[in-house]
Design a protein around this motif. Structure first.
Motif, PDB file in Angstrom:
ATOM      1  N   VAL A 280      47.238  -4.191 -40.062  1.00 20.56           N
ATOM      2  CA  VAL A 280      46.912  -4.116 -40.903  1.00 20.56           C
ATOM      3  C   VAL A 280      48.103  -4.664 -42.159  1.00 20.56           C
ATOM      4  O   VAL A 280      47.174  -5.124 -43.594  1.00 20.56           O
ATOM      5  N   LEU A 281      48.960  -5.695 -41.151  1.00 16.98           N
ATOM      6  CA  LEU A 281      49.573  -6.302 -42.191  1.00 16.98           C
ATOM      7  C   LEU A 281      49.386  -7.402 -42.112  1.00 16.98           C
ATOM      8  O   LEU A 281      49.267  -8.438 -42.841  1.00 16.98           O
ATOM      9  N   GLU A 282      48.482  -8.023 -41.046  1.00 11.41           N
ATOM     10  CA  GLU A 282      47.946  -8.717 -41.183  1.00 11.41           C
ATOM     11  C   GLU A 282      46.577  -9.136 -42.024  1.00 11.41           C
ATOM     12  O   GLU A 282      46.642 -10.219 -42.979  1.00 11.41           O
ATOM     13  N   ARG A 283      46.044  -8.217 -41.889  1.00 14.25           N
ATOM     14  CA  ARG A 283      44.804  -8.156 -43.999  1.00 14.25           C
ATOM     15  C   ARG A 283      45.753  -8.392 -45.187  1.00 14.25           C
ATOM     16  O   ARG A 283      45.251  -9.067 -45.771  1.00 14.25           O
ATOM     17  N   ALA A 284      46.861  -7.440 -45.055  1.00 14.24           N
ATOM     18  CA  ALA A 284      47.419  -7.775 -46.573  1.00 14.24           C
ATOM     19  C   ALA A 284      48.453  -8.770 -46.628  1.00 14.24           C
ATOM     20  O   ALA A 284      48.908  -9.030 -47.988  1.00 14.24           O
ATOM     21  N   GLY A 285      47.696  -9.663 -45.791  1.00  9.36           N
ATOM     22  CA  GLY A 285      48.485 -11.432 -46.019  1.00  9.36           C
ATOM     23  C   GLY A 285      50.246 -11.377 -45.093  1.00  9.36           C
ATOM     24  O   GLY A 285      50.920 -12.429 -45.248  1.00  9.36           O
ATOM     25  N   PRO A 308      48.987 -25.227 -47.643  1.00 16.07           N
ATOM     26  CA  PRO A 308      47.580 -25.835 -46.406  1.00 16.07           C
ATOM     27  C   PRO A 308      46.004 -26.769 -47.427  1.00 16.07           C
ATOM     28  O   PRO A 308      45.802 -25.466 -48.317  1.00 16.07           O
ATOM     29  N   THR A 309      46.440 -27.455 -47.118  1.00 12.56           N
ATOM     30  CA  THR A 309      44.798 -27.933 -48.004  1.00 12.56           C
ATOM     31  C   THR A 309      43.834 -28.494 -46.920  1.00 12.56           C
ATOM     32  O   THR A 309      43.114 -28.910 -47.611  1.00 12.56           O
ATOM     33  N   GLY A 310      43.814 -28.297 -46.284  1.00 15.54           N
ATOM     34  CA  GLY A 310      42.934 -28.740 -45.014  1.00 15.54           C
ATOM     35  C   GLY A 310      43.671 -28.206 -43.244  1.00 15.54           C
ATOM     36  O   GLY A 310      44.652 -27.255 -43.135  1.00 15.54           O
ATOM     37  N   ARG A 311      43.176 -28.069 -42.207  1.00 14.71           N
ATOM     38  CA  ARG A 311      43.288 -27.776 -41.202  1.00 14.71           C
ATOM     39  C   ARG A 311      43.801 -28.326 -40.026  1.00 14.71           C
ATOM     40  O   ARG A 311      44.075 -28.172 -39.061  1.00 14.71           O
ATOM     41  N   GLY A 312      43.504 -29.978 -40.440  1.00 11.79           N
ATOM     42  CA  GLY A 312      43.720 -30.948 -39.695  1.00 11.79           C
ATOM     43  C   GLY A 312      45.627 -31.083 -39.361  1.00 11.79           C
ATOM     44  O   GLY A 312      46.265 -31.749 -41.095  1.00 11.79           O
ATOM     45  N   VAL A 313      45.645 -31.779 -38.272  1.00  9.93           N
ATOM     46  CA  VAL A 313      47.343 -32.620 -38.256  1.00  9.93           C
ATOM     47  C   VAL A 313      47.420 -33.887 -38.071  1.00  9.93           C
ATOM     48  O   VAL A 313      46.636 -34.302 -37.258  1.00  9.93           O
ATOM     49  N   TRP A 459      50.221 -20.571 -40.395  1.00  7.92           N
ATOM     50  CA  TRP A 459      49.600 -21.333 -41.855  1.00  7.92           C
ATOM     51  C   TRP A 459      48.708 -21.777 -42.214  1.00  7.92           C
ATOM     52  O   TRP A 459      47.963 -21.126 -42.983  1.00  7.92           O
ATOM     53  N   HIS A 460      47.801 -22.138 -40.983  1.00 11.51           N
ATOM     54  CA  HIS A 460      46.536 -22.196 -41.196  1.00 11.51           C
ATOM     55  C   HIS A 460      45.498 -20.447 -41.769  1.00 11.51           C
ATOM     56  O   HIS A 460      44.762 -20.591 -42.308  1.00 11.51           O
ATOM     57  N   ASP A 461      45.509 -20.285 -40.412  1.00 11.36           N
ATOM     58  CA  ASP A 461      44.949 -18.859 -40.358  1.00 11.36           C
ATOM     59  C   ASP A 461      45.193 -17.999 -41.763  1.00 11.36           C
ATOM     60  O   ASP A 461      44.365 -17.080 -42.406  1.00 11.36           O
ATOM     61  N   LEU A 462      46.361 -18.395 -41.934  1.00 13.28           N
ATOM     62  CA  LEU A 462      47.077 -17.585 -43.123  1.00 13.28           C
ATOM     63  C   LEU A 462      45.894 -18.202 -44.416  1.00 13.28           C
ATOM     64  O   LEU A 462      45.335 -17.467 -45.352  1.00 13.28           O
ATOM     65  N   ALA A 467      41.684 -17.676 -48.562  1.00  9.90           N
ATOM     66  CA  ALA A 467      39.932 -18.405 -48.930  1.00  9.90           C
ATOM     67  C   ALA A 467      38.470 -17.090 -48.334  1.00  9.90           C
ATOM     68  O   ALA A 467      37.033 -17.445 -49.249  1.00  9.90           O
ATOM     69  N   LEU A 468      38.621 -15.363 -47.651  1.00  8.96           N
ATOM     70  CA  LEU A 468      37.776 -15.159 -47.498  1.00  8.96           C
ATOM     71  C   LEU A 468      36.700 -14.657 -48.849  1.00  8.96           C
ATOM     72  O   LEU A 468      37.842 -14.057 -49.948  1.00  8.96           O
ATOM     73  N   PRO A 469      35.585 -14.492 -48.400  1.00  6.51           N
ATOM     74  CA  PRO A 469      35.432 -13.667 -50.040  1.00  6.51           C
ATOM     75  C   PRO A 469      35.557 -12.881 -50.059  1.00  6.51           C
ATOM     76  O   PRO A 469      36.313 -11.963 -49.573  1.00  6.51           O
ATOM     77  N   ALA A 470      35.544 -12.105 -51.696  1.00  2.00           N
ATOM     78  CA  ALA A 470      34.872 -10.622 -51.951  1.00  2.00           C
ATOM     79  C   ALA A 470      34.135  -9.973 -50.814  1.00  2.00           C
ATOM     80  O   ALA A 470      33.636 -10.028 -50.512  1.00  2.00           O
ATOM     81  N   ALA A 471      34.319  -8.251 -50.649  1.00  2.75           N
ATOM     82  CA  ALA A 471      34.368  -7.354 -50.514  1.00  2.75           C
ATOM     83  C   ALA A 471      32.669  -7.157 -50.876  1.00  2.75           C
ATOM     84  O   ALA A 471      33.053  -7.299 -52.094  1.00  2.75           O
TER      85      ALA A 471
END
Length: 709
Positions: A280-285, A308-313, A459-462, A467-471
């Motif tokens: 639930v907390l990860e859903r909330a951000g 982050p602007t990408g997922r690479g390091v 950081w990348h996962d957050l 960026a997930l689309p709305a329900a």
């Protein structure tokens, strides 16, 4: 804590947590007394300090007043440094005088678990409820607002230091945990606040998170707790932090049975399900941090990193060995290290000697000891490339050479607006340069590669979550009505498989075809109609778990096997339930082999319906790999959760099994989540075991639903 309210606002807590005047009730000149310790801790406070004790004229150079009524003004904050017997009357006096907030040291309340002392704590809450006076405690070590030098506590804490970019606010239940974390100040980490709530009778964890979300001095929030009495309030606070663009780092203790028992005796707070809290907390951000040791370095990274602007390091260093170690940890934590291409690669070719490494990690070699030009050019190339969200560098020596690199990293981080992530490789953990690095607004320092890549992955996962689309609802508008009707006609609280599938079907959850029969001959006829091979199962509300009861036969290939199987499973069934409780035998076609997914619904007492899913069959015990999401959720959320399972590669094909369409599976799981949300007041639990998945074919071959009592 009153669970029916929203978190307190910043304005409601400002007098308590950002006071201009502080009264210390129970101030004393006695060595070791909490009152004297508090007065001394306030030596750096730039507001008014009012000792209150009728026995003294002055304490530590401050005029001492006989009581609250004698003060020249109603103080913003009052510390009660008195024994428990004097607390109730003193709180009543504070409310009457218009005190903004109270810090209560006294212990021996709900944390004891004794009913009469729990009731006594409730009485303290009643005194401040409905008034502008807020209460933090009891059993509270005190609070610290380092931005104004307000160390309102009796414990020993670091002295305030000038704040700079990336200051962290700390909220804990345990005072000692808060003190330990705040000592990161001694190595230069900026701390804006450190606030333990103790028992949290009035002001709780969620209130303090909400306060810090609106505080100008705090850039990231850390909270460490065992449990909270109103988890939904915590979710509201997390959402406030996210809306204020304040990273919220959460470490929840008491995740096991022994830890939960210790939490009850320690704070009187309820330790909820850790998996539910995480979901639930990860859903909330919020960002969940699993290890207490990781909290502060992870927090200072999030406070400095931005988004982050990408997922690479990219990794640039002068040591091939450390580069190998970094690459290993990046792979372990699922952090991408894209190989340089185009302009980035061309830059590396111009500056890296032939005995270096023209790749990622990029080993510029020890040549940089004499010439930093190549090092800076290669770092600049990676940060210029949109494929890389951050640059990892190494601080191998805690000496003047190490510090000479810091201006280079600062220039590059400022130029590109991306964080430089520094691995402090030296075992001199707080050697030369440590405080300099902590003060850098865009350089985050880690003393562990494991912590570093865990933080970058989070950081990348957050960002991916944001960026997930709305329900958008998948199920038909009348699905809930049809499912409710199917549930209503079932005679037992525990539905049979056939009844459960009938309730799920309106939501578009694909189920296997079946025929209910009453004798062996009819079973053989049904099998011929459906096509061999078939499965047969006894249907009875008294036997929800058919495999364990031995009332199921699979892969029957002709009429004789079906007839024999029918007699065998009916004999087993009659041994555990009266014949009148047996509806018959279900005949189903065998679904072709595929990956088995187990999905289930539970109604958490605090968070409502949650859907768990993971690999079934032989992988259940092997992988112990499950995702948990609050219902309802979108296919995109389900797909992300599936891809984050440890065994996710199984979905791409395994030992001759066809690959699974993750998109199709995510659709089915999202539909199940809509069923769970719509019927949450009706159902207690659901078990779909298994979903057999191959390509786009996702089929539920068994299901169990238990209605609420």
């Amino acid at each position: 804590m009153n669970g029916s309210r929203a978190p307190y606002t910043h304005d409601e807590l400002r007098r308590l947590l950002h006071p201009r005047s502080i009264a210390v009730i129970g101030a004393s000149t006695r060595a070791g007394s909490f009152g004297l310790r508090t007065i001394r801790n306030l030596a750096g406070f730039d507001g008014a300090v009012y000792p209150v004790n009728a026995r003294y004229d002055a304490v530590e150079g401050h005029r001492c007043y006989p009581d609250l009524a004698a003060l020249p003004q109603a103080p913003d904050c009052a510390v009660i440094a008195l024994n428990r017997e004097a607390v109730k009357e003193t709180i009543a006096q504070c409310v009457a005088r218009g005190v903004g907030g109270i810090v209560l040291y006294a212990s021996g309340y709900a944390e004891t678990g004794r009913p009469e002392l729990i009731q006594l704590q409730d009485q303290l809450l009643r005194l401040v409820e409905g008034t502008p006076t807020r209460l933090i405690g009891p059993n509270c070590l005190g609070i610290n607002n380092y931005a104004i030098g307000a160390r309102i506590m009796f414990g020993r804490m670091p002295k305030p230091r000038p704040l700079h970019h990336g200051a962290i606010g700390i909220v804990t239940q345990s005072g000692s945990v808060g003190m330990s974390l705040a000592q990161a100040m001694e190595r230069g980490v900026p701390i804006s606040h450190s606030i333990p709530v103790g028992n949290g009778a009035d002001v709780g964890i969620a209130d303090l998170i909400a306060y810090l979300a609106a505080d100008e001095h705090c850039q990231a929030i850390v909270t460490v707790f065992e449990g909270v009495e109103d988890p939904r309030q915590l979710v509201q606070a997390a959402e406030l932090a996210v809306s204020a663009d304040k990273p919220l780092l959460v470490h929840k203790m008491a995740v096991g049975k022994q830890g939960a028992a210790a939490a009850l005796s320690h704070t009187g707070a309820l330790a909820g399900s850790h998996a539910s809290f995480r979901a639930v907390l990860e859903r909330a951000g919020a960002v969940m941090v699993d290890d207490l040791d990781d909290v502060m370095e992870t927090a200072q990274f999030f406070a400095k990193a931005g988004r982050p602007t990408g997922r690479g390091v990219g990794i640039v260093l002068g040591s091939g060995g450390i580069g190998v170690a970094a690459a290993d940890k990046a792979e372990e934590h699922g952090v991408a290290l894209p190989q340089p291409e185009g302009a980035t690669l061309e830059t590396l070719k111009r500056h890296v000697p032939e005995f270096g490494a023209l790749r990622n990690p990029c080993d510029v070699t020890a040549m940089t000891l004499n010439d930093d030009t190549a090092f800076e050019a290669c770092c600049d190339a990676f940060l210029s490339d949109p494929a890389y969200s951050a640059l990892l560098v190494v601080y191998p020596y805690a000496d003047e050479f190490g510090t000479s690199r810091v201006p280079v990293w600062r220039r590059l981080a400022e130029r590109h607006g991306k964080p430089v992530v520094n691995y402090w490789a030296s075992e001199w953990l707080e050697g030369i340069g440590a405080e300099m690095l902590e003060a850098e607004p865009r350089i985050a320092t880690f003393r562990s590669l494991r912590r570093l890549f865990r933080a970058v992955r989070a950081w990348h996962d957050l960002e991916a979550h944001r960026a997930l689309p709305a329900a958008a609802r998948l199920s038909s508008p009348d699905a809930a009505g049809q499912a409710s009707a199917a549930l209503a006609v079932a005679p037992s609280r525990t539905l049979t498989e056939r009844e459960a599938k009938a309730a799920l079907a309106p939501y578009g959850i694909p189920v296997v075809r079946e025929i209910l029969v009453q004798d062996a001959a009819a079973a053989a006829e049904a099998a011929a109609e459906l096509g061999f091979p078939v499965a047969i199962k006894v249907e009875s509300a008294d036997i929800p778990h058919k495999t364990e009861a031995g009332v199921i036969r699979l892969n029957l290939r002709d009429a004789a096997e079906v007839a024999a199987g029918y007699d065998a499973i009916m004999a087993k069934a009659r041994a555990v339930t009266p014949p009148t409780r047996i509806s018959g035998v279900l005949v189903q076609p065998m679904v072709p082999q595929g990956i088995e997914i187990v999905a289930g619904v539970t109604n958490d007492h605090a968070f409502g319906p949650l859907v768990a899913f993971g690999f079934g069959g032989i992988f259940v015990e092997l992988l112990k790999d499950t995702a948990l999401l609050p219902a309802p959720f979108t296919p995109a959320e389900a797909e992300m959760a599936l891809r984050n399972l440890r065994g996710a590669s199984l979905l791409d094909g395994f030992r001759g099994l066809p690959a699974v369409s993750v998109a199709a599976l995510a659709q089915v799981l999202a539909r199940l989540s809509e069923f769970a949300a719509d019927l949450s007041t009706t159902i207690a639990e659901v078990d779909v075991n298994p979903l057999i998945c191959a390509g786009d074919r996702i089929v539920a071959v068994d299901a169990l639903i238990v209605r609420r009592a």
